[in-house]
Design a protein around this motif. Sequence first.
Motif, PDB file in Angstrom:
ATOM      1  N   UNK A  79      -5.695   6.210 -13.155  1.00  0.00           N
ATOM      2  CA  UNK A  79      -5.275   4.818 -13.226  1.00  0.00           C
ATOM      3  C   UNK A  79      -4.047   4.659 -12.338  1.00  0.00           C
ATOM      4  N   UNK A  80      -4.099   3.648 -11.472  1.00  0.00           N
ATOM      5  CA  UNK A  80      -2.985   3.414 -10.579  1.00  0.00           C
ATOM      6  C   UNK A  80      -3.068   2.003 -10.013  1.00  0.00           C
ATOM      7  N   UNK A  81      -1.912   1.393  -9.801  1.00  0.00           N
ATOM      8  CA  UNK A  81      -1.821   0.095  -9.149  1.00  0.00           C
ATOM      9  C   UNK A  81      -1.475   0.359  -7.681  1.00  0.00           C
ATOM     10  N   UNK A  82      -2.461   0.262  -6.807  1.00  0.00           N
ATOM     11  CA  UNK A  82      -2.242   0.613  -5.402  1.00  0.00           C
ATOM     12  C   UNK A  82      -1.334  -0.378  -4.687  1.00  0.00           C
ATOM     13  N   UNK A  83      -1.128  -1.531  -5.255  1.00  0.00           N
ATOM     14  CA  UNK A  83      -0.214  -2.487  -4.635  1.00  0.00           C
ATOM     15  C   UNK A  83       1.235  -2.044  -4.853  1.00  0.00           C
ATOM     16  N   UNK A  84       1.496  -1.448  -6.008  1.00  0.00           N
ATOM     17  CA  UNK A  84       2.860  -1.067  -6.371  1.00  0.00           C
ATOM     18  C   UNK A  84       3.188   0.385  -6.028  1.00  0.00           C
ATOM     19  N   UNK A  85       2.169   1.238  -5.945  1.00  0.00           N
ATOM     20  CA  UNK A  85       2.386   2.659  -5.716  1.00  0.00           C
ATOM     21  C   UNK A  85       1.825   3.087  -4.366  1.00  0.00           C
ATOM     22  N   UNK A  86       2.285   4.219  -3.881  1.00  0.00           N
ATOM     23  CA  UNK A  86       1.772   4.761  -2.631  1.00  0.00           C
ATOM     24  C   UNK A  86       0.364   5.298  -2.812  1.00  0.00           C
TER      25      UNK A  86
END
Length: 184
Positions: A79-86
Motif C-alpha cells: 500500500x502506497x500513495x504514489x503522489x505523496x511518496x517516491x
Amino acid sequence: MKSIIYWHPWLYRLAMRAIYGREYKERYRIIAREAGNMEVLDLCCGDCKLSEYVVGYKGIDLNDNFVRSARMRGINAIKMDIMKEGISKAECIVMQDSLYQFIPNHEKIIKKILKSSKKAIISEAGISLGQSRNPIISIIAKKLTNTSKHHPQRFTKKQLYSIYKKFNAKKIIDTGKDLTAIFE
C-alpha cells in the motif's frame, strides 16, 4: 463515497471485463509483450491481473482491500500513495487506466515514473463511458468509477497522444478504448 467496484478485487475485475469486453485480455497481453522479461512494478495495480501475464511482478495500490487480497494470493503488493511518496526504481513501471486519477498532476506522475524506470508503459482509456452522450450511461459510469476523489475529467485520445508525445513516447499503441505508450 468509494464506488462499489473498489470494494473487492473481483467486483473490480467484473467491471473491467464488462467495460473492455473482447479487449480485456488483449490489454494485458500487449503490456506483457512490451515488458518482455523485465521485472514489472505495477502502479495503481487494482486486482493485480497483470501479475498473471508478466515474469516478475510487484504491485502498488492505495486501496487496502486490493493490497490485502493480493497478499492473500501470494502476490507481492504494498500500500502506497504514489503522489505523496517516491516511486522505487524498477526495470519496467506500468500504469494502467489510472493516470486520470492524478489530473491535474498527471504530468508530475509521468515524470516520477520515467525517472524511476528503464522502461515505462502507460495505458489509459481515451474513450470513457463517463463521456457518453447518453446521460444515463454517463452518470452510471461516473458513479461506478468514483474513487472518493473528485475526477471530473477523463482524457480523450487526442489529449493522450499529446501527453505521450510531450514525454517522447517511443511507441503509441491504439487498442480501441485505450492508448498505450511505451517510454524508454
